[in-house]
Scaffold this active site. Structure first.
Site, PDB file in Angstrom:
ATOM      1  N   ASP A 290       0.846  -1.187   0.000  1.00  0.00           N
ATOM      2  CA  ASP A 290       0.000   0.000   0.000  1.00  0.00           C
ATOM      3  C   ASP A 290       0.892   1.250   0.000  1.00  0.00           C
ATOM      4  O   ASP A 290       1.836   1.336  -0.785  1.00  0.00           O
ATOM      5  CB  ASP A 290      -0.957  -0.042   1.196  1.00  0.00           C
ATOM      6  CG  ASP A 290      -2.042   1.007   1.138  1.00  0.00           C
ATOM      7  OD1 ASP A 290      -3.063   0.783   0.465  1.00  0.00           O
ATOM      8  OD2 ASP A 290      -1.873   2.078   1.761  1.00  0.00           O
ATOM      9  N   TRP A 291       0.595   2.241   0.846  1.00  0.00           N
ATOM     10  CA  TRP A 291       1.412   3.461   0.877  1.00  0.00           C
ATOM     11  C   TRP A 291       2.857   3.184   1.281  1.00  0.00           C
ATOM     12  O   TRP A 291       3.753   3.971   0.971  1.00  0.00           O
ATOM     13  CB  TRP A 291       0.796   4.486   1.821  1.00  0.00           C
ATOM     14  CG  TRP A 291      -0.065   5.488   1.108  1.00  0.00           C
ATOM     15  CD1 TRP A 291      -1.427   5.470   0.994  1.00  0.00           C
ATOM     16  CD2 TRP A 291       0.383   6.642   0.395  1.00  0.00           C
ATOM     17  NE1 TRP A 291      -1.846   6.551   0.250  1.00  0.00           N
ATOM     18  CE2 TRP A 291      -0.760   7.285  -0.126  1.00  0.00           C
ATOM     19  CE3 TRP A 291       1.634   7.199   0.132  1.00  0.00           C
ATOM     20  CZ2 TRP A 291      -0.689   8.452  -0.879  1.00  0.00           C
ATOM     21  CZ3 TRP A 291       1.706   8.358  -0.622  1.00  0.00           C
ATOM     22  CH2 TRP A 291       0.558   8.972  -1.124  1.00  0.00           C
ATOM     23  N   TRP A 331     -12.517   3.403  -3.432  1.00  0.00           N
ATOM     24  CA  TRP A 331     -11.986   3.548  -2.075  1.00  0.00           C
ATOM     25  C   TRP A 331     -11.857   5.011  -1.699  1.00  0.00           C
ATOM     26  O   TRP A 331     -12.259   5.427  -0.607  1.00  0.00           O
ATOM     27  CB  TRP A 331     -10.643   2.843  -1.982  1.00  0.00           C
ATOM     28  CG  TRP A 331      -9.766   3.267  -0.843  1.00  0.00           C
ATOM     29  CD1 TRP A 331      -8.645   4.031  -0.927  1.00  0.00           C
ATOM     30  CD2 TRP A 331      -9.923   2.950   0.536  1.00  0.00           C
ATOM     31  NE1 TRP A 331      -8.091   4.209   0.314  1.00  0.00           N
ATOM     32  CE2 TRP A 331      -8.858   3.558   1.241  1.00  0.00           C
ATOM     33  CE3 TRP A 331     -10.867   2.217   1.248  1.00  0.00           C
ATOM     34  CZ2 TRP A 331      -8.709   3.454   2.615  1.00  0.00           C
ATOM     35  CZ3 TRP A 331     -10.717   2.108   2.637  1.00  0.00           C
ATOM     36  CH2 TRP A 331      -9.655   2.719   3.299  1.00  0.00           C
ATOM     37  N   ASP A 417      -7.722  -8.691  -3.640  1.00  0.00           N
ATOM     38  CA  ASP A 417      -7.641  -7.241  -3.419  1.00  0.00           C
ATOM     39  C   ASP A 417      -8.479  -6.502  -4.460  1.00  0.00           C
ATOM     40  O   ASP A 417      -8.187  -6.578  -5.659  1.00  0.00           O
ATOM     41  CB  ASP A 417      -6.170  -6.803  -3.517  1.00  0.00           C
ATOM     42  CG  ASP A 417      -5.978  -5.331  -3.228  1.00  0.00           C
ATOM     43  OD1 ASP A 417      -6.978  -4.623  -2.986  1.00  0.00           O
ATOM     44  OD2 ASP A 417      -4.815  -4.893  -3.242  1.00  0.00           O
ATOM     45  N   HIS A 446      -6.279  -7.099   0.202  1.00  0.00           N
ATOM     46  CA  HIS A 446      -5.358  -5.967   0.089  1.00  0.00           C
ATOM     47  C   HIS A 446      -4.267  -6.030   1.158  1.00  0.00           C
ATOM     48  O   HIS A 446      -3.094  -5.785   0.871  1.00  0.00           O
ATOM     49  CB  HIS A 446      -6.143  -4.666   0.210  1.00  0.00           C
ATOM     50  CG  HIS A 446      -5.302  -3.440   0.100  1.00  0.00           C
ATOM     51  ND1 HIS A 446      -4.652  -3.089  -1.067  1.00  0.00           N
ATOM     52  CD2 HIS A 446      -4.979  -2.483   1.013  1.00  0.00           C
ATOM     53  CE1 HIS A 446      -3.984  -1.963  -0.876  1.00  0.00           C
ATOM     54  NE2 HIS A 446      -4.158  -1.579   0.378  1.00  0.00           N
TER      55      HIS A 446
END
Length: 465
Positions: A290-291, A331, A417, A446
């Site tokens: 993710d980030w 999202w 995901d 995810h």
């Protein structure tokens, strides 16, 4: 209006002290005020110049404004204002303009007090209104609040910045599967005093030249924190490696700026670069999702010699060249429309194997909406256009991974995901030089780390060979 009895003065001052304590909890100087008319509180106020970005937002001014709105009149005839600290010249002038009948304050202020300590604006016969002033009501209680507030900043090695919040430690007690001690630093230039939390487990930093022990640098994303790696850390430690897992500012046990606008791609990236340099991390396997990937994948090109490997899970490089996926756009829309969404419920929905206590741990960092600025800010921070913050850096990083990366790589894909699934990961895979065929996890979504034990075992085999 007859004078208010002494017992009423103490009662209303205690209400003002409660406002002052609330101010202290959010990092403001602890001063509180209430306005009373006919024995009834009509307005309250507490210091808020930092939170409101307003130099006039002293407790008294906030209370006066609220009282004027309540009465529909800027003149507060017959009202008494209670404040825990002697008012300054600005507030005293506003009180006189408001035509207050009475002002009652607690502790004297020998530095800026304008009701007798430095000067007395209420004692000028030339003024056309005269307000009765009484000081010293519950003065010691008000003074103790102030002394405690400033003492903490003198003795605390990581004092809380006034424009930030800090999640209470008791929110992190007895989290399932997370026994590791916290570590903190706050002196990185980019942090400017914000406290950053990180885990640092395993062998200490090696001093011998040529030592090849792996340092696993584990970067989380939004809305997670380092708790996300609890299933992978034991495997990495058992292999003899060191594990370093920071909480991004705004997440986990790290400090949380109050304003959404405090968060930018470039700033968070700079914090991570300084963090890696401060801990002098070497022989790093970069572990991202993710980030953690959007930011983390841009880091190695600044100091390639520090890195030996990459473990990448459900993330991407946001270069601004291709449209964001429908899953991500959905999202982002959900976060904008429902900014107080339940993080525990989010994890439970995508990870049925998790128990209630594990899901609840993801809510621990955010006891209220004030602690959620990063959760609100990050979805909109993903670079979407060529000139967005971070897009140029991400394009440079893509070139690095394609042409200059010579370390080992491993990719794990959670195939359930809906945001950054297999098609996105396949595109990223094509840009990483020498990356073998991805490890596919049909049951994972995810947050791939929630299925992380098998991934960590594969990574240990890959990078320890």
């Amino acid at each position: 209006m007859p004078p208010v009895p002494d017992q009423d003065d103490a009662h209303f001052m205690r209400l003002a002290l409660a406002e002052a304590r609330t101010a202290a909890e959010i990092g403001e100087v602890p001063v509180g005020a209430v306005v009373v008319k006919d024995g009834r509180v009509i307005a309250t106020g507490r210091n808020a110049p930092i939170d409101d970005h307003d130099p006039t937002a002293h407790a008294e001014i906030v209370a006066l404004r609220a009282a004027a709105q309540a009465l529909g009149n800027y003149r507060l005839d017959g009202c008494t204002l209670y404040v825990t600290l002697e008012p300054c010249a600005m507030c005293s002038g506003a009180m006189l303009h408001a035509r207050l009948a009475r002002v009652v304050f607690g502790a004297a202020d020998p530095k800026t007090g304008a009701a007798g300590s430095v000067l007395n604006l209420f004692d000028h016969a030339q003024l056309n209104h005269h307000t009765v002033v009484q000081g010293g009501v519950l003065a010691e209680e008000g003074a103790q609040l102030l002394r405690g507030f400033f003492k903490e900043r003198r003795v605390n090695p990581h004092p809380l910045r006034e424009d930030a919040l800090r999640t209470p430690d008791d929110r992190f007690q007895v989290l399932p599967g997370f026994p590791w001690a916290p570590h903190y630093l706050s002196d990185l230039p980019a942090l400017d005093g914000l406290r950053m939390h990180y885990l640092d487990e395993g062998p200490p930093l090696r001093l011998a030249q040529g030592d090849r022990d792996i340092t696993w640098l584990c970067l989380h994303g939004n809305p997670a924190w380092s708790y996300l790696y609890r299933k992978m850390i034991p495997v990495m430690l058992a292999s003899g490696g060191r594990v370093v897992a920071p909480d991004l500012i705004g997440f986990g046990r790290s400090d949380k700026p109050k304003k959404d606008a405090a968060h930018t791609f470039t700033w968070h990236r700079q914090v991570l670069l300084e963090f890696i340099e401060r801990l002098d991390l070497t022989n790093v396997v970069l572990v991202v999702q993710d980030w953690g990937g959007l930011l983390g994948l841009t880091l190695p090109m600044e100091a390639p010699a520090r890195y030996r490997g990459l473990l990448v899970m459900n993330t991407t490089l946001a270069t601004g060249e291709t449209p964001l996926t429908p899953g991500f756009l959905a999202w982002r829309t959900m976060c904008a429309q429902n900014p107080e969404f339940d993080v525990a419920r989010l994890f439970a929905r995508g990870n049925p194997q998790m128990n209630t206590e594990e899901c609840a741990a993801y809510n621990a960092p955010c006891p209220d909406r004030g602690h959620r600025a990063a959760l609100r800010a990050f979805p909109a921070m993903v670079p979407e256009h060529l000139d967005d913050d971070g897009a140029t850096t991400s394009r440079q990083a893509r070139t690095f991974w394609s042409n200059q990366w010579h370390g080992q790589s491993l990719m794990a894909i959670g195939q359930q995901d809906p945001v950054l699934g297999e098609p996105v990961m396949r595109a990223l895979h094509a840009s990483i030089h020498g990356c073998p065929e991805p490890m596919l996890l049909p049951e994972a979504g995810h947050f791939v780390q929630e299925h992380g034990e098998a991934i960590a075992q594969a990574a240990v085999r890959q990078f320890s060979a």
